[in-house]
Write a protein that holds these residues in place. Sequence first.
Motif, PDB file in Angstrom:
ATOM      1  N   SER A  95       0.913  -1.477  -0.229  1.00 60.17           N
ATOM      2  CA  SER A  95       0.235   0.195   0.569  1.00 60.17           C
ATOM      3  C   SER A  95       0.924   1.733  -0.403  1.00 60.17           C
ATOM      4  O   SER A  95       1.986   1.442   0.303  1.00 60.17           O
ATOM      5  N   GLU A  96       0.642   2.372  -0.379  1.00 55.80           N
ATOM      6  CA  GLU A  96       0.980   2.945  -0.697  1.00 55.80           C
ATOM      7  C   GLU A  96      -0.078   4.683  -0.530  1.00 55.80           C
ATOM      8  O   GLU A  96      -1.001   4.374  -0.421  1.00 55.80           O
ATOM      9  N   ILE A  97       0.189   5.909   0.307  1.00 61.57           N
ATOM     10  CA  ILE A  97      -0.476   7.074   1.069  1.00 61.57           C
ATOM     11  C   ILE A  97       0.458   8.081   0.265  1.00 61.57           C
ATOM     12  O   ILE A  97       1.294   8.438   0.437  1.00 61.57           O
ATOM     13  N   THR A  98      -0.687   9.362  -0.501  1.00 58.38           N
ATOM     14  CA  THR A  98       0.228  10.899  -1.316  1.00 58.38           C
ATOM     15  C   THR A  98      -0.639  11.876  -0.490  1.00 58.38           C
ATOM     16  O   THR A  98      -2.323  10.988  -0.303  1.00 58.38           O
ATOM     17  N   ALA A 118      -5.970  19.251  15.209  1.00 59.76           N
ATOM     18  CA  ALA A 118      -7.151  19.216  14.701  1.00 59.76           C
ATOM     19  C   ALA A 118      -5.556  18.198  13.297  1.00 59.76           C
ATOM     20  O   ALA A 118      -4.668  18.714  13.505  1.00 59.76           O
ATOM     21  N   ILE A 119      -6.232  17.642  12.389  1.00 61.58           N
ATOM     22  CA  ILE A 119      -5.093  17.417  10.959  1.00 61.58           C
ATOM     23  C   ILE A 119      -6.601  17.752   9.843  1.00 61.58           C
ATOM     24  O   ILE A 119      -7.774  17.611   9.638  1.00 61.58           O
ATOM     25  N   GLU A 120      -5.319  18.500   8.594  1.00 63.55           N
ATOM     26  CA  GLU A 120      -5.721  18.891   8.030  1.00 63.55           C
ATOM     27  C   GLU A 120      -5.154  17.982   6.669  1.00 63.55           C
ATOM     28  O   GLU A 120      -3.918  17.996   6.658  1.00 63.55           O
ATOM     29  N   MET A 121      -5.189  17.329   5.686  1.00 64.13           N
ATOM     30  CA  MET A 121      -4.738  17.090   4.564  1.00 64.13           C
ATOM     31  C   MET A 121      -5.584  17.529   3.631  1.00 64.13           C
ATOM     32  O   MET A 121      -6.803  17.706   3.290  1.00 64.13           O
ATOM     33  N   SER A 122      -4.778  17.711   1.744  1.00 63.61           N
ATOM     34  CA  SER A 122      -5.147  17.920   1.091  1.00 63.61           C
ATOM     35  C   SER A 122      -4.222  16.742  -0.009  1.00 63.61           C
ATOM     36  O   SER A 122      -4.109  16.884  -0.165  1.00 63.61           O
ATOM     37  N   ASP A 123      -5.656  16.737  -1.030  1.00 59.99           N
ATOM     38  CA  ASP A 123      -5.372  15.725  -2.320  1.00 59.99           C
ATOM     39  C   ASP A 123      -4.500  14.515  -1.936  1.00 59.99           C
ATOM     40  O   ASP A 123      -3.229  14.287  -2.647  1.00 59.99           O
ATOM     41  N   ILE A 124      -5.493  13.802  -1.471  1.00 56.77           N
ATOM     42  CA  ILE A 124      -4.718  12.542  -1.033  1.00 56.77           C
ATOM     43  C   ILE A 124      -4.514  11.877  -1.764  1.00 56.77           C
ATOM     44  O   ILE A 124      -6.420  11.361  -2.415  1.00 56.77           O
ATOM     45  N   ARG A 125      -4.461  10.984  -1.681  1.00 53.12           N
ATOM     46  CA  ARG A 125      -4.324   9.302  -2.822  1.00 53.12           C
ATOM     47  C   ARG A 125      -3.595   8.147  -2.259  1.00 53.12           C
ATOM     48  O   ARG A 125      -2.735   8.251  -1.339  1.00 53.12           O
ATOM     49  N   LEU A 126      -4.256   7.146  -1.947  1.00 56.93           N
ATOM     50  CA  LEU A 126      -4.413   5.740  -1.418  1.00 56.93           C
ATOM     51  C   LEU A 126      -4.518   4.486  -2.587  1.00 56.93           C
ATOM     52  O   LEU A 126      -5.256   5.228  -3.784  1.00 56.93           O
ATOM     53  N   ALA A 163      -5.766   9.624  17.789  1.00 57.17           N
ATOM     54  CA  ALA A 163      -4.646  10.311  17.130  1.00 57.17           C
ATOM     55  C   ALA A 163      -3.125   9.388  16.691  1.00 57.17           C
ATOM     56  O   ALA A 163      -2.786   9.132  15.431  1.00 57.17           O
ATOM     57  N   ALA A 164      -3.003   8.762  17.574  1.00 57.31           N
ATOM     58  CA  ALA A 164      -2.333   7.619  17.387  1.00 57.31           C
ATOM     59  C   ALA A 164      -2.464   6.594  16.271  1.00 57.31           C
ATOM     60  O   ALA A 164      -1.515   6.342  15.637  1.00 57.31           O
ATOM     61  N   ASN A 165      -4.037   6.319  16.082  1.00 65.98           N
ATOM     62  CA  ASN A 165      -3.918   4.792  14.600  1.00 65.98           C
ATOM     63  C   ASN A 165      -3.486   6.464  13.574  1.00 65.98           C
ATOM     64  O   ASN A 165      -3.911   5.162  13.212  1.00 65.98           O
ATOM     65  N   ALA A 169      -1.358   5.128  10.409  1.00 67.19           N
ATOM     66  CA  ALA A 169      -1.560   5.177   8.644  1.00 67.19           C
ATOM     67  C   ALA A 169      -1.356   5.990   7.859  1.00 67.19           C
ATOM     68  O   ALA A 169      -1.080   5.402   7.268  1.00 67.19           O
ATOM     69  N   LEU A 170      -1.169   7.036   8.172  1.00 60.25           N
ATOM     70  CA  LEU A 170      -0.491   7.823   7.411  1.00 60.25           C
ATOM     71  C   LEU A 170       0.944   7.278   6.793  1.00 60.25           C
ATOM     72  O   LEU A 170       1.586   7.772   5.720  1.00 60.25           O
TER      73      LEU A 170
END
Length: 557
Positions: A95-98, A118-126, A163-165, A169-170
């Motif tokens: 697996s890969e995450i970007t 808080a966590i903010e993410m943009s343009d995620i690809r899994l 948060a740890a999970n 995952a990241l």
Amino acid sequence: MLLLGTCASLIILGACSGGDKPPVPEISVEAASLNLSGADAKALERHFQITTRRGSEADTLSVLESFDLSDVKEGRMIEGSTVTYTDWRAQDGDSEITAETVTLRGVYETEDGPSFDAIEMSDIRLIEYLDYHENADSNADRDIITEGTIETLVLVGPSPELAANIVAALQGEDTVDTPDPMTALDTNLDFRGLRLEGLKATVSEDGPSGTISLGQLVFGQDAEDETLDMIIDTVAFDTTPSDDAPQSIKLRMDGLTALGVRVDSSSGIGTGGALGALSFLSPGAEPPYREVDFGKMTLEMAAFDLDVEGFEAKSETDGDRLTLQSVFSPMELRIKDATGTPLAPFMDVMRNNGLAEITMKGSQTSVFDRKADRVSVTDSKFEIDGGLRMDCNYALDGLQAAADALEASGVTPPTNTNFETEADIDAFLTQMSAYQAAVSEANGNIEIAGLDCSLQDVPDNSLVTRTYAVASEVTGRPVAVLKGSAKTMIALSSLTAQSNFQRDLMDTLGSGLIEFLDEPGQTMRILIEPETPVAITTLTGPDASLEPLGLSVDVQK
């Protein structure tokens, strides 16, 4: 027994039917829309408000070390307690995450471990690859079996465990638990707000394959009043036929808005008897929701298509009165030609006997009067395919008094279900017995104030007639034989009664049902008209009598 059999035979032959009666009015199930409209994300904005947390770079690096993120330095920028990564990339196994950006706002330490506001993410690809080889130079030639993209993801107020999970995952690691947006407020995977926009995913496996897209998901929880808000907007789901899954599925949904939905466990009063079943109706309970608006939905499958026009529900409080209204707009099920499939014979029978298209709709209004301690259900209407309609009204008293009595008893249901020893089992059974006894005692406060229910088999469009026709063609037995068998079973059902009250109740209702099924286009009305409200506990035991209820059953055209 001979007398019972003779009476049953007379009923079946129609000897007990009443004389000519004036025609009854047709039941109307039409209900006006509640005029709700799907909320936009601004209605949930309060779930995403956070206060900027102060912090030095040294403090922030310490938290990152607790997260095992201190060695991830590429594209990293630290500003106070905020950490931003650009061009995030992680790979582990197959697996890969970007992501274009990953921002952790307000990182801090707790007694239970590191967390962030808080966590903010943009343009995620899994991506999940097939046949991953550890020594391969590039992923370019590998087959992708699952690929998903998300435009924006924001999560606010996670617990340290969650948060740890997320951080695991990241980094492409397996998480300890899978976060669930519907997680109860008191679990260790709690969070305050979640916003997800622009999700698209494709699965290309040997088995089920397909695509899913989601315009928007916004979810927020209030820990103080223990309610949740949710918005789901524009969902599409398609599967591609394969050897393992030869039938395709296509789903389209406009959206769902649910505001002020109560999720606290204290709104109910346990399980057991009538009190457990009706506890959520207690007049003293908080409104179960503020409003719910389910938009249009279509589902296409090999055997049938389903169209749902929508569902609306809202609550209004006026002093001591709480009113709940709901409207279930027409839902239509269309039976398809299933030639070549095992379902074909049954589907053809339904299609050939007036059940090719089946519709359902309904509405209900419930009034909770705290001062009178009464729950009244009015205009509870339901219709199936324009051929069978129901209109029901009833009232119950004393539900709040029952809840108060149970609380005053101090008895609670057992919570320990980890039975390691016989003593654990004995303790559980002892506590459950005490709780059931307390519930039974509290049930004495609940009274039946009245009931008026009508079931109408619509003339010239009888659903009873169509159902018998389908059953006859499937079983190969004449309709007259099926009717006789059904009426015999109803007439003899009182043989299973365990008290005089049960026998009298089953005889009274059974006689009406037999007459109702005897010919199409009739209406059966069930009335309970006690001189004074009847405690439900008086309807149990060897001395219970049907007489105080004032029960009557009337069938006519």
